[in-house]
Design a protein around this motif. Structure first.
Motif, PDB file in Angstrom:
ATOM      1  N   HIS A   1       0.829  -1.208   0.000  1.00  0.00           N
ATOM      2  CA  HIS A   1       0.000   0.000   0.000  1.00  0.00           C
ATOM      3  C   HIS A   1       0.865   1.260   0.000  1.00  0.00           C
ATOM      4  O   HIS A   1       2.022   1.253   0.417  1.00  0.00           O
ATOM      5  N   ILE A   2       0.281   2.351  -0.492  1.00  0.00           N
ATOM      6  CA  ILE A   2       0.995   3.611  -0.679  1.00  0.00           C
ATOM      7  C   ILE A   2       0.907   4.415   0.611  1.00  0.00           C
ATOM      8  O   ILE A   2      -0.172   4.869   1.004  1.00  0.00           O
ATOM      9  N   VAL A   3       2.043   4.597   1.266  1.00  0.00           N
ATOM     10  CA  VAL A   3       2.086   5.424   2.472  1.00  0.00           C
ATOM     11  C   VAL A   3       2.910   6.666   2.189  1.00  0.00           C
ATOM     12  O   VAL A   3       3.642   6.749   1.202  1.00  0.00           O
ATOM     13  N   GLY A   4       2.790   7.637   3.079  1.00  0.00           N
ATOM     14  CA  GLY A   4       3.504   8.886   2.884  1.00  0.00           C
ATOM     15  C   GLY A   4       3.560   9.701   4.147  1.00  0.00           C
ATOM     16  O   GLY A   4       3.621   9.160   5.256  1.00  0.00           O
ATOM     17  N   ALA A   5       3.504  11.013   3.988  1.00  0.00           N
ATOM     18  CA  ALA A   5       3.764  11.928   5.092  1.00  0.00           C
ATOM     19  C   ALA A   5       2.713  11.861   6.194  1.00  0.00           C
ATOM     20  O   ALA A   5       2.986  12.262   7.331  1.00  0.00           O
ATOM     21  N   ASN A   6       1.503  11.364   5.875  1.00  0.00           N
ATOM     22  CA  ASN A   6       0.485  11.324   6.920  1.00  0.00           C
ATOM     23  C   ASN A   6       0.645  10.128   7.852  1.00  0.00           C
ATOM     24  O   ASN A   6      -0.076  10.019   8.845  1.00  0.00           O
ATOM     25  N   CYS A   7       1.577   9.239   7.557  1.00  0.00           N
ATOM     26  CA  CYS A   7       1.982   8.171   8.498  1.00  0.00           C
ATOM     27  C   CYS A   7       0.778   7.381   9.004  1.00  0.00           C
ATOM     28  O   CYS A   7       0.515   7.323  10.209  1.00  0.00           O
ATOM     29  N   HIS A   8       0.075   6.769   8.075  1.00  0.00           N
ATOM     30  CA  HIS A   8      -1.114   5.976   8.418  1.00  0.00           C
ATOM     31  C   HIS A   8      -2.123   6.778   9.242  1.00  0.00           C
ATOM     32  O   HIS A   8      -2.744   6.272  10.178  1.00  0.00           O
TER      33      HIS A   8
ATOM     34  N   THR B   1       5.635   9.915  -0.969  1.00  0.00           N
ATOM     35  CA  THR B   1       6.688  10.910  -1.163  1.00  0.00           C
ATOM     36  C   THR B   1       7.279  10.798  -2.563  1.00  0.00           C
ATOM     37  O   THR B   1       7.542  11.812  -3.218  1.00  0.00           O
ATOM     38  N   CYS B   2       7.480   9.574  -3.042  1.00  0.00           N
ATOM     39  CA  CYS B   2       8.005   9.378  -4.395  1.00  0.00           C
ATOM     40  C   CYS B   2       7.057   9.951  -5.446  1.00  0.00           C
ATOM     41  O   CYS B   2       7.495  10.530  -6.454  1.00  0.00           O
ATOM     42  N   SER B   3       5.755   9.809  -5.233  1.00  0.00           N
ATOM     43  CA  SER B   3       4.778  10.318  -6.197  1.00  0.00           C
ATOM     44  C   SER B   3       4.791  11.838  -6.254  1.00  0.00           C
ATOM     45  O   SER B   3       4.716  12.433  -7.343  1.00  0.00           O
ATOM     46  N   ALA B   4       4.875  12.478  -5.080  1.00  0.00           N
ATOM     47  CA  ALA B   4       4.943  13.936  -5.049  1.00  0.00           C
ATOM     48  C   ALA B   4       6.179  14.428  -5.789  1.00  0.00           C
ATOM     49  O   ALA B   4       6.126  15.389  -6.569  1.00  0.00           O
ATOM     50  N   GLY B   5       7.312  13.762  -5.570  1.00  0.00           N
ATOM     51  CA  GLY B   5       8.520  14.123  -6.299  1.00  0.00           C
ATOM     52  C   GLY B   5       8.402  13.856  -7.783  1.00  0.00           C
ATOM     53  O   GLY B   5       8.920  14.621  -8.608  1.00  0.00           O
ATOM     54  N   GLY B   6       7.717  12.773  -8.151  1.00  0.00           N
ATOM     55  CA  GLY B   6       7.521  12.468  -9.563  1.00  0.00           C
ATOM     56  C   GLY B   6       6.764  13.563 -10.275  1.00  0.00           C
ATOM     57  O   GLY B   6       7.132  13.976 -11.388  1.00  0.00           O
ATOM     58  N   GLN B   7       5.682  14.057  -9.675  1.00  0.00           N
ATOM     59  CA  GLN B   7       4.931  15.129 -10.311  1.00  0.00           C
ATOM     60  C   GLN B   7       5.784  16.385 -10.446  1.00  0.00           C
ATOM     61  O   GLN B   7       5.724  17.073 -11.469  1.00  0.00           O
ATOM     62  N   ALA B   8       6.581  16.686  -9.417  1.00  0.00           N
ATOM     63  CA  ALA B   8       7.452  17.858  -9.483  1.00  0.00           C
ATOM     64  C   ALA B   8       8.457  17.727 -10.625  1.00  0.00           C
ATOM     65  O   ALA B   8       8.694  18.679 -11.382  1.00  0.00           O
ATOM     66  N   VAL B   9       9.034  16.549 -10.775  1.00  0.00           N
ATOM     67  CA  VAL B   9      10.039  16.330 -11.820  1.00  0.00           C
ATOM     68  C   VAL B   9       9.414  16.392 -13.213  1.00  0.00           C
ATOM     69  O   VAL B   9       9.974  16.998 -14.131  1.00  0.00           O
TER      70      VAL B   9
END
Length: 593
Positions: free
Chosen positions: A51-58, A385-393
């Motif tokens: 599952h996709i986790v990120g800054a909200n930490c579950h 986090t990787c997805s957010a960076g992907g959109q930025a790139v």
């Protein structure tokens, strides 16, 4: 050899690559996405099922979920995939990419070579296994989203593998001595309750484990209150390979993981009462989820201190907030706790310099292979986090193409890039909307009603989510039978061609597909109740209604409405008629162009 020419080529179709390719195409660059698997999503695909986790930490850090393209994908999946099927999620990702204008998708396509001249990538060669076609892709900018940094490595870019010493960057939690050890790979499995006892016979090649071998690793139905330890979905701690080379030794690591998965299941089923008598294996992964391998060096290396201090960089384009989640290289063979969670007090930002290769002028990277130390990597490696960076790139790559400059040439245009990202519903802590083209910033704001913490003026304050206890949102009183409205007024009529709306999709919760019963129980079924479902846009010039648009069944947080032709109006009314369950209308941001 088939020649294909693009402006941006993204290699690697995990979540970072998907978001990078979509963003690049949406900003006008002719884009190709090359992926060596039959499905998109990488670790989030049906082949691995993480599952996709990120800054909200579950859900433990309020209002921190990543937005932008990732939120769009997850909300669309939420509407169409209530059963958390990863195969259906594969299809949602395929649809988003396959039908994106300006974007060509090449699945089952393995990059086989890289041409480099004068510090630039000229082309990549690839073989599509299903069609036996050989391609040569040329582009102005290449983006490495392979996870392993394969494109960068083959192009001769500087890469790191392993753990830095404590002294190199002054990182207090780093090991005393540097080494090439990494975190390992994991094979997940899924089991189902059949409703009646079902036996399990251990394959002759599987390992055997006693209770001592599984110390610190919850593995029974009776431990279901422990996060992610239920017997129907497991287990991230079946992890191996960190003492080996997770790339070169990948096949041997996979075989050893299979022996371990079936050995753990044998222990659960046949060695003591684990509450699993009625459970049977339904699926066992055959493609390991990989945590760590190469990291590509940029002009800045993100460090432990940056994460711990919640640093805000002036050239920030993305953010993180997952703990520095450090796993011992021994993985499953480690006799202590299988991970160390170094929790962060706040989110931190990631600078643009971490996404541009320092020694290949036209190479960018997104995903877990960005420029970071091993310690910082423990946080930035998660897919949100990787997805957010992907959109930025992807956005930056298209902007660089438009400006006819290499990615590094955007260092003087960082504010322009940041404003583009905010416009597309990304979040950059410490950066607010200052778009000079946004006419909403000059409007007077009124509303039919508002709660004390939901003043209507907040829809133009530049921040499109709740931050630091401030709602940054128009929140009406309970919806009247005729609906609730918010209105933007200007002194003189102006030509309006677009209206952008950002609704509340409850960024404190989780909406990703997951194998975990515990995580599913924490989620509210269906679309977020706070999300506006039915609404209407009205453009007025004096007392004359100039344009009207009604939307029913909305399921997205970010909506862009482009008018068929520019319309002169001095008043925009947004009438909210219904939500997906909340009693009040909630709207974070209105933009007008």
């Amino acid at each position: 050899m088939i020649d294909r020419e693009y402006q941006v080529v993204v290699v690697g179709g995990g979540m970072a690559g998907v978001c990078a390719a979509i963003a690049s195409a949406r900003h006008g660059a002719r884009t190709a996405l090359i992926h060596n698997r039959p499905v998109l999503g990488g670790n989030a695909s049906s082949e691995i099922r993480m599952h996709i986790v990120g800054a909200n930490c579950h859900g433990t850090r309020p209002d921190a979920r990543e937005t932008g393209i990732l939120e769009e994908i997850l909300l669309e999946n939420r509407r169409r995939n209530p059963g958390h099927s990863f195969s259906i999620f594969d299809t949602v990702l395929w649809e988003k990419v396959r039908f994106q204008e300006g974007l060509d998708l090449y699945l089952n396509t393995q990059m086989t070579g890289v041409e480099v001249a004068a510090g630039r990538i000229r082309a990549v060669e690839a073989l599509q296994l299903t069609t036996e076609k050989q391609f040569r892709f040329t582009a102005a900018i290449f983006v490495d989203c392979t996870g392993d940094g394969t494109l960068a490595y083959q192009a001769g870019a500087a890469c790191r593998v392993g753990r830095e010493s404590r002294d190199e960057f002054g990182e207090q939690y780093a090991p005393e001595r540097a080494d090439r050890k990494t975190m390992g790979n994991t094979l997940l499995f899924q089991a189902v309750d059949t409703g009646a006892p079902v036996p399990f016979e251990k394959p002759f090649w599987a390992h055997s484990f006693g209770e001592a071998d599984l110390a610190f690793r919850g593995h029974s139905a009776y431990a279901s209150a422990m996060e992610h330890y239920e017997v129907d979905s497991g287990y991230w701690w079946i992890e191996l390979g960190g003492e080996e080379d997770t790339i070169a030794d990948g096949e041997a690591i996979r075989d050893e993981l299979l022996k371990t998965v079936y050995g753990v299941w044998d222990h659960i089923k046949n060695r003591g009462d684990h509450g699993a008598a009625n459970y049977a294996l339904e699926w066992v992964g055959f493609l390991p989820g990989k945590r760590e391998s190469r990291r590509i060096m940029g002009d800045y290396i993100l460090k432990e201190q940056d994460c711990l201090s919640g640093r805000l960089f002036p050239d920030a384009v993305a953010y993180g907030g997952w703990p520095m989640d450090m796993h011992p290289p021994e993985g499953f063979r480690y006799k202590g706790d299988p991970n160390q969670f170094l929790r962060l007090n706040d989110v931190y930002t990631i600078p643009y310099r971490c996404y541009c290769a320092r020694d290949i002028a036209n190479l960018m990277m997104a995903g877990r292979n960005i420029s970071a130390s091993h310690m910082a990597f423990g946080s930035i490696r998660v897919m949100g986090t990787c997805s957010a960076g992907g959109q930025a790139v992807g956005t930056a790559a298209a902007l660089a193409v438009r400006q006819n400059c290499p990615p590094g040439g955007l260092t003087d245009r960082i504010q322009e890039l940041q404003q583009l990202l905010l416009r597309d519903d990304c979040y950059i802590p410490g950066v607010a909307n200052q778009d000079p083209e946004d006419r909403a910033r000059r409007a007077r704001i009124a509303a039919s009603s508002a709660q004390p913490d939901g003043a209507p003026e907040q829809v133009v304050n530049g921040v499109a989510r709740r931050v630091g206890g401030v709602s940054n949102c128009w929140i009406s009183e309970d919806l009247a039978a005729s609906g609730e409205w918010l209105e933007l007024q200007w002194d003189e009529p102006l030509s309006i061609r677009e209206v952008h709306l950002k609704f509340d999709s409850n960024l404190s919760g989780e909406i990703m597909p997951t194998l975990s019963k515990t995580v599913r129980k924490q989620q509210i079924p269906g679309l977020p109740p706070e999300l506006v479902k039915d609404y209407e846009l009205q453009l007025w010039a004096g007392d004359q209604l100039r344009a009207q648009l009604a939307v029913e069944g909305n399921g997205l947080r970010f909506r862009t409405h482009r008018l068929a032709e520019p319309t002169y109006a001095d008043r925009l009314r947004i009438l909210v008629r219904g939500t997906h369950g909340a009693a009040e209308a909630r709207l974070f941001e209105v933009r007008v162009y």
